[in-house]
Every structure is written in structure tokens, then in C-alpha cells.
Write a protein that holds these residues in place. Sequence first.
Motif, PDB file in Angstrom:
ATOM      1  N   GLU A  45       1.051  -1.984  -0.041  1.00 42.67           N
ATOM      2  CA  GLU A  45       0.081  -0.394   0.371  1.00 42.67           C
ATOM      3  C   GLU A  45       0.496   1.170  -0.244  1.00 42.67           C
TER       4      GLU A  45
ATOM      5  N   ASP B 247      -1.719   7.834  -1.903  1.00 42.70           N
ATOM      6  CA  ASP B 247      -2.584   8.977  -2.668  1.00 42.70           C
ATOM      7  C   ASP B 247      -1.809   9.904  -1.997  1.00 42.70           C
ATOM      8  N   GLU B 248      -2.204  10.867  -3.507  1.00 36.40           N
ATOM      9  CA  GLU B 248      -2.535  12.301  -3.175  1.00 36.40           C
ATOM     10  C   GLU B 248      -3.393  12.818  -2.155  1.00 36.40           C
ATOM     11  N   LYS B 249      -4.367  12.735  -1.910  1.00 38.21           N
ATOM     12  CA  LYS B 249      -5.495  12.551  -1.201  1.00 38.21           C
ATOM     13  C   LYS B 249      -5.316  11.709   0.295  1.00 38.21           C
TER      14      LYS B 249
ATOM     15  N   LYS C 122      -4.599   5.493   1.941  1.00 44.68           N
ATOM     16  CA  LYS C 122      -3.914   4.347   1.739  1.00 44.68           C
ATOM     17  C   LYS C 122      -4.416   3.528   0.120  1.00 44.68           C
ATOM     18  N   ARG C 123      -3.960   3.220  -0.559  1.00 44.89           N
ATOM     19  CA  ARG C 123      -3.920   2.374  -1.953  1.00 44.89           C
ATOM     20  C   ARG C 123      -3.200   1.708  -2.094  1.00 44.89           C
TER      21      ARG C 123
ATOM     22  N   PHE D 223      -0.065   0.032  -5.079  1.00 47.86           N
ATOM     23  CA  PHE D 223       0.021   0.191  -6.010  1.00 47.86           C
ATOM     24  C   PHE D 223      -0.588   0.400  -7.182  1.00 47.86           C
TER      25      PHE D 223
ATOM     26  N   GLU E  24       8.944   5.245  -3.501  1.00 45.35           N
ATOM     27  CA  GLU E  24       7.981   4.621  -2.818  1.00 45.35           C
ATOM     28  C   GLU E  24       8.458   4.119  -1.415  1.00 45.35           C
TER      29      GLU E  24
END
Lengths: 490, 490
Positions: free
Chosen positions: A317, A320-322, A325-326, A328, A367
Motif C-alpha cells: 500500500e 495517494d495524493e489525498k 491508502k491504496r 500501488f 515510494e
Amino acid sequence: MAKQKKAPRPKAVTPKGFRDYFGVEVTQRTEMLRTIAEVYHQYGFDALESSAVETVEALGKFLPDVDRPNEGVFAWQDEDDAWMALRYDLTAPLARVYAQHRNDLPTPYRRYAMGPVWRNEKPGPGRYRQFYQCDADTVGAPSVAADAEICAMLSDTLERVGIPHGDYLVRVNNRKVLNGVLETMGLDDDTQRDAVLRTIDKFDKVGESGVRELLGKGRLDASGAYIDGVGLSDDQAGPVLAFLTSKGADAAKTLANLRDAIGSSAIGAAGVDELETMATLLDAQGYGPDRIDIDPSVVRGLGYYTGPVYEAELTFEILDEKGRKRQFGSVSGGGRYDDLVKRFTGQEVPATGVSIGVDRLLAALREKGRMSEVAQGPVVVTVMDRARMADYQAMVAELRNAGIRAEVYLGNPKNFGNQLKYADKRQSPVAVIEGGDEKDAGVVQIKDLVLGAKIAENATLEEWKDRPSQYEVPRDQLVSKVREILDSQA
Amino acid sequence: MAKQKKAPRPKAVTPKGFRDYFGVEVTQRTEMLRTIAEVYHQYGFDALESSAVETVEALGKFLPDVDRPNEGVFAWQDEDDAWMALRYDLTAPLARVYAQHRNDLPTPYRRYAMGPVWRNEKPGPGRYRQFYQCDADTVGAPSVAADAEICAMLSDTLERVGIPHGDYLVRVNNRKVLNGVLETMGLDDDTQRDAVLRTIDKFDKVGESGVRELLGKGRLDASGAYIDGVGLSDDQAGPVLAFLTSKGADAAKTLANLRDAIGSSAIGAAGVDELETMATLLDAQGYGPDRIDIDPSVVRGLGYYTGPVYEAELTFEILDEKGRKRQFGSVSGGGRYDDLVKRFTGQEVPATGVSIGVDRLLAALREKGRMSEVAQGPVVVTVMDRARMADYQAMVAELRNAGIRAEVYLGNPKNFGNQLKYADKRQSPVAVIEGGDEKDAGVVQIKDLVLGAKIAENATLEEWKDRPSQYEVPRDQLVSKVREILDSQA
């Protein structure tokens, strides 16, 4: 004569949608491409570098139906008025090369290619008109052993560039299974088949219930708009949903579920057999489902390919820009395609291949903190006395001969502060200083710039006294002292 | 509905003036670029990769004065009707990048760049429309220490890629000295100056007496045509000839000769001083005249550059296409130029740089037998029983894990002869065979294809008995036996 009007100065700008890459951005990519090429080579793949330019005719997809084929590619007319274009991927050129040289190339032909491709598309954030692709394809091998091999190679490649076991998964699906499902559903109407294919493509986004709605009456999407459905009955939609959700606890269970979903379709059975063969082959080589997994929910490219389809996902995970969690997500995809060479020769030539998104893979490693974003700058030998440039050049020569990256300051040496500012901008680890006094005493000053910066930032007075960041050593200890400091920084 | 007319098949051809590169052609160049990049990096140069596409405005030299700027570059109009073109070298993009990013880049800025460039020119034998350049430049360093550094780096680079000391020479000249000579001659007329410059450019070809004739009344050339001369008197031509032939037994003598040739010209004296400084700096770093030499007979690029000019020549002899001995010649050139960045910013920015002809350098190494033209193919594991593909895949996995390049035959396995023909085409060193009998006995057959080919060609019966080229070993000795054979072939 009237004074000629001065031409306006040209603007120094990168063309829209293009960008420049500096320093580590370039060297890290080069290093990654080299590592990937090593794996590909180990697997028996040979390098191919075709020209960046192809005839528009050979690229095919973009045949000029108007005056100028500016849709998707950058194109121009040559001196004979024939249309030329920059390649938009590495697969179309492979088809051309194979058709052209097939009598001289081995069959099967395993080839890899890496390089920039160009797309005449609207640029956006992170979307450029020139980017790298890194492909491996096997042409002329009908057996799914070729597909299994590429999946194994993809797994090896990811691990070799620094994505450990457990942080990625290669997922495999098969277009023939989907064809079997469509057959079972009795969809003879091409329009309806296409609509089902388009709907399946949204499985990633809308999930099982979303696909169910879209195959049926329709669905209210997130924005509040109502999307019309394909209009299938629940019974008809059943096999598609069974297919998409057939992933079981292990490969045997998944394959059994798929056999249910395809009913009595022969093409579907062939597809399930292919998946089973791949699983067996991969298992024999030690690639278990923790690395390469049969997964019918892989739908990306299912419309384009003709047999096995595979995709590599990074499973860890990121934020993201906000700040959410997401996962990849996908860094590579590929599959089997049959008709690319046929366009040229009329003969069907089986082919399967994979493309790795090098820039996404680099981003993933950064990352995860597995790749430094900061380059090691060179040791900077400062210039205290312009007349003794030869002495300073001799110093950098000594350092380089010892394998240490080093340079002499070549700007105007008058202001010493500028030299240290320069060293800072260059991210230099060490500066060397030899003024007149040092020269007379046979010594040099060596400044540990990394330690110096740390001390300047947050050291106590005690620490500052204990660990001076500048050392005076005899001239003949220049190399050994610099080496010592570099080692202490590592 | 009428049957749709079938579109004709596209032709599978490389566009005119372009070519494809296969296998070792690609990997040897990649390896050479990597080695060169290592040296450049060691010297403190940073990588830069600018986009292949530039605005025609930024490229400058090819501003569109007609509808389409198709002179020299490949160009097209973007969606805003602005002209874009493929870069024709790596220097124009550097000027654009430096002008655009100068506030973020260190000064001086040492950068290297390697990649293809494109020329819209008439192709000829060995002349392609896409080829590699490999450049290093220092922007913002006015001192000739920067030029000396690049000469030293060029020398190091040549040795590192495999041209030994003695097989090359970096020769250095200076445009300012020539300006001094022209001043001394009192040539105020631009037309006459240009004519003299053009004549000097022919020194390589026609030698001293040829230049003397061309500066005077004229000359009958080899084809029998009479070439009109510049019309100078012997007295006027004297300084030019003195300049071109001023090479002495050592640098001191050469510099003394040059001081004679420039008379009282201040710019000429500055040029000779620069050459002297460079000689001193290079000497201090251990680059004697056997590696880097002051040589006023270097005229290539003298018209283009503004200060030091340098060129690397390979000094060994090769046989030309007619079987005559000749020196291999130039593989690299460069020098100082001042006004490239000024075009964009109005400010003069000093710059000096070098370009290495990678393809010529590769050709030279091949010519000298220092680079194999034949790739080592993979070990080929043949397929005797299609149903046991998993076994064969497991074998190649074992071999690869031991670092051995290996692949399984993926074509139709029915005809075993085809498998061995394939191995031959792949230049495989070793073939592995495991049929049913071998499988039952727990052994594999390992065929030394290199030795086999040798024996087939010219071995006596005795030798053939003594050195069999096929071995039967237990299955678990597969890797060690293959390794042994590969080692014996090395």
C-alpha cells in the motif's frame, strides 16, 4: 542600408507534453533497464533496436484517412510524400521487423526491446508524449509454455529490480475462457458481445454488483448519472459473473469453477486447459500462487489479446495524493496476440509478450524508500589560487584514479563562498581546500560536508567539539582521508 | 451489401535511411555507452536526457523560411500549428535546457547525454538518418582548465573502452591562434577570410603544397579540374602555412613556432597562451604528448569553434574497402563555443564540449578484433516429449539460477533435426537432450555444439574418438557438466 530588424529571441521551453530528465532520474532508469535486460538475456531473449521512425503504413492502426494522420502519432511526409511517424509502442515495430527478416531470424524468435515511444495525445499530469517501454516477446511459439516462461521471467525481473517476494503478484487469465462464457450465454449478436466486453472492462472499478447492474438494466454511477445496462436477464448474466468471481482457494478450485462457468463450450475448455498447463509448468519451476496466480478477475487487455493474459501488480500500500491508502497497482501487462504479423504476410504467426512500465516501477521503488532520490555528488576540489590549477587538477586525477568521483571547481574562484555554495548544489560529500599556507606546510584541508550540514542543523556544542567536520592531513594522505570520510557517510 | 474490397497488405520495410539493430549490435553499444557514462560520471558530469522533440524555434539553425522546415530535420506542426522537430544533435537541446533551467542548475554545469539524433539528409552507404551521439559539455566555465579536463576525460574514455595507449591521440588546436594569423596577414575582407578558412579546411586532404597553391593562384585537382585560388601572394600566405606546419619536436617548440606565426597579434598571443596552459595542466595530470598533443594541423571544426579545438584519432592502420592501408582516423571531436545559450538569453555563456562517435568506435574495436562479433547463444534444452515440458522448464530454471543463459525449445518439437538447426541458428554452445530412455535411467545427454562443429569440420578419426562431443551424465549433474563445457569453450 537600413538597420536590419533583430529577430526575436527563441523561447527556451520544452515542447508541450515533453520533459527533460536530470541526473539520477536518468541513471536510475538506465540501471533498471540494464538489470531487466540481464534477466531477459538470461532467458535467451535477444536485443532488438528498431528505428524510432516507421512508415505510417507499417504502424497500421493510424492509416491516414484524412490529409494528415495526426491522430495518436507524430507524423510527417518524406521527400517522396510517403507518411512517416514516430513509433507509438514497441509491438508494431516488432511485427514489421519479424515480417521483414523472418527468413533470417530463428523461430521461435525471443526478442526484447527498450526505448522511448511517442504518443500524440493530450498531455496531463504524469502523462507525457514520450515515455519508455521495455518489452519482451516470443514470436512463433504456439504453446502456452511460452506464456508461462514470460510470466516466470516477469516474476524474476520484479525481484531482481528490488520488489521482494510478497510485494507483487503476477495474475493470469485467458481470453478463450471468456469466449467460452460468451458462447455459453448464447450471445450471437456482435453488438451485445461488445457491450458485455466493455462492461467486463469495468469490473476493476465497479466490482461484482456493479457489473451485475450494468449487464442488466443499468446503474446509477457515483456522479449521479444513470448508465444504461446491456439488458441481459439475470440468467444470462450469470456465466459472466461466475467467470469474474471464480477465483478459489487454490488453482484447482479456480479451474473447477471456470469449468462450471464455461459449460460445454469447446473454446472455453481449451482456455481452461491452457490455464491448467501454465499452472503446472510454473509450479514445476517453483513459481507458486504466491508469485504467479490464476485469477479470472484480471480483465485489463482481455478484449485485445487472444489467449493467456497476464498482469503484474504491486500489492503493497501507498498513500495517494489525498493521503488515502491504496495498492500501488499494475506495473506490467501482456498476453498472447495472433494477427500482428499476419497483417504483413497473410500468415498467422502466434506471439506472446509483456511490457514493463519502467517509470512506474521506478516510482514504486522510490515510494518504498528502496531507491535514493539524491545523487552522490562529486568531491569538489576548491581553487584557492588560480595559478595553481595544475595542482588542483592533479588532486582530482589522484582521487579519480582511486575510483572516487571528483572534480575541480571551474567557475570564477574569486569568491570562496560561491565555491562552497556550488559544492552544496552539487550535493558534494567532501570539499578539499589547499591555500598558500597549506601548500607551504605540505597539507590539505578536507571538509566533511555531510557531517558539517548535520552539525550546522542540530548538533550540541559538545558534539560539535567531539566531531569536527574539517580535517588537516598531509598532502599524501588526501586520497585515504577522503575515502575514510566517504566510508563513514555510507 | 457488396463485399468490402480488401485493403492491400502493408509492406514490411524499414523506412529509407533507417535500420534495425540486432542482438550484439545493440548490447555492445549499450555496454560501451555504459562504460563511457562511468568515466563521465567519475569526472563529475551529470546525466541529462532531454526529449527527442524540440520546437523548431529552439533548434534555431533550421528556422522555417518556407512552409515546411524539412531541410535537415524531420519536422511537423503540432495542434497549435507550431513547428516541432526531432533533434539533430545533443548540443542544441543542451543550450535550450541550460537557458530554461539555469537558475536551478549548478554553474559550471557539467552534463553528459547519450542517445539517438535524427537528420533528414540523403542516406548513403553507412550514412543513416538516425544514429547515436554521446556528448559531454561544461557550460559556464570560461577557463581552459575546462577544455583540458575534457581532453583528459576523452583520453581516459578511449582507454577504458579498449583503445590502448599508443593506438590513439587527442590533438589540440586553438581558433584564436588562427584568428591571430589572419590578423597578422591583414585580411580585413570577410570574403577573403572565409575563403582562407575554407582552404584551411582542406589541409587534411591536400597537404601543405595543396594549401599553398589554393591560397595563391589555384590548383589542378586529382580529377583534372582547375580550382581557382584565393589569390594571396606568397608573403601573405606565409603565416597560414607557418601556422599549419608549426608542429615541432615537443610542445615548447610548437608553441615557439606559433608565436612566430602570429606576429604581434594580441588575440593570437591569447590563443598560444591557452594552448600552453592546457599543455601544462595536462602534463601535471600525467597526460603527455603521447596521449594529448598540441597540433596546429588539426583543422576540423576550426571554423565553428571559438577557442580550443580537439579531436581524437585512432592511429592504427586498417585496410580500406580497396585493401589499401590507411589510418582509422577520427572518432571524436569538440571544442569551445560561446554563443549557443546567448541565442535564448542574450547573455554570453562560455561552453566547451566533446562528442564521441560511438558507432565508429565500435567499428574500430571490431576491426582490431577486440570485440567479438558473435554472440554467445543460450544453452538449448530440447523437447523430446511434449508432455514433459514441465521437466524441461525445470532444467532451464536450474541452469538460469546457476547464472547460465538457457532456454527450452518452444517451436514444434516433432522434428528433432529442426531443434538442432534452431540451436545452430541461435549459436548455442550446448544442447541438452532427455528422451524417455534417459528419463528412465535418470540421466541427460549433453552435447558440446562448439566442439561438435569443430570435429565435424576437420577432426581426424583419432581425435573424434578421443574427444567425444556428447556426454551422458546423471540428471543431478546437469548444471555442473554444462558449466564444465562452457568453461572449456571460453
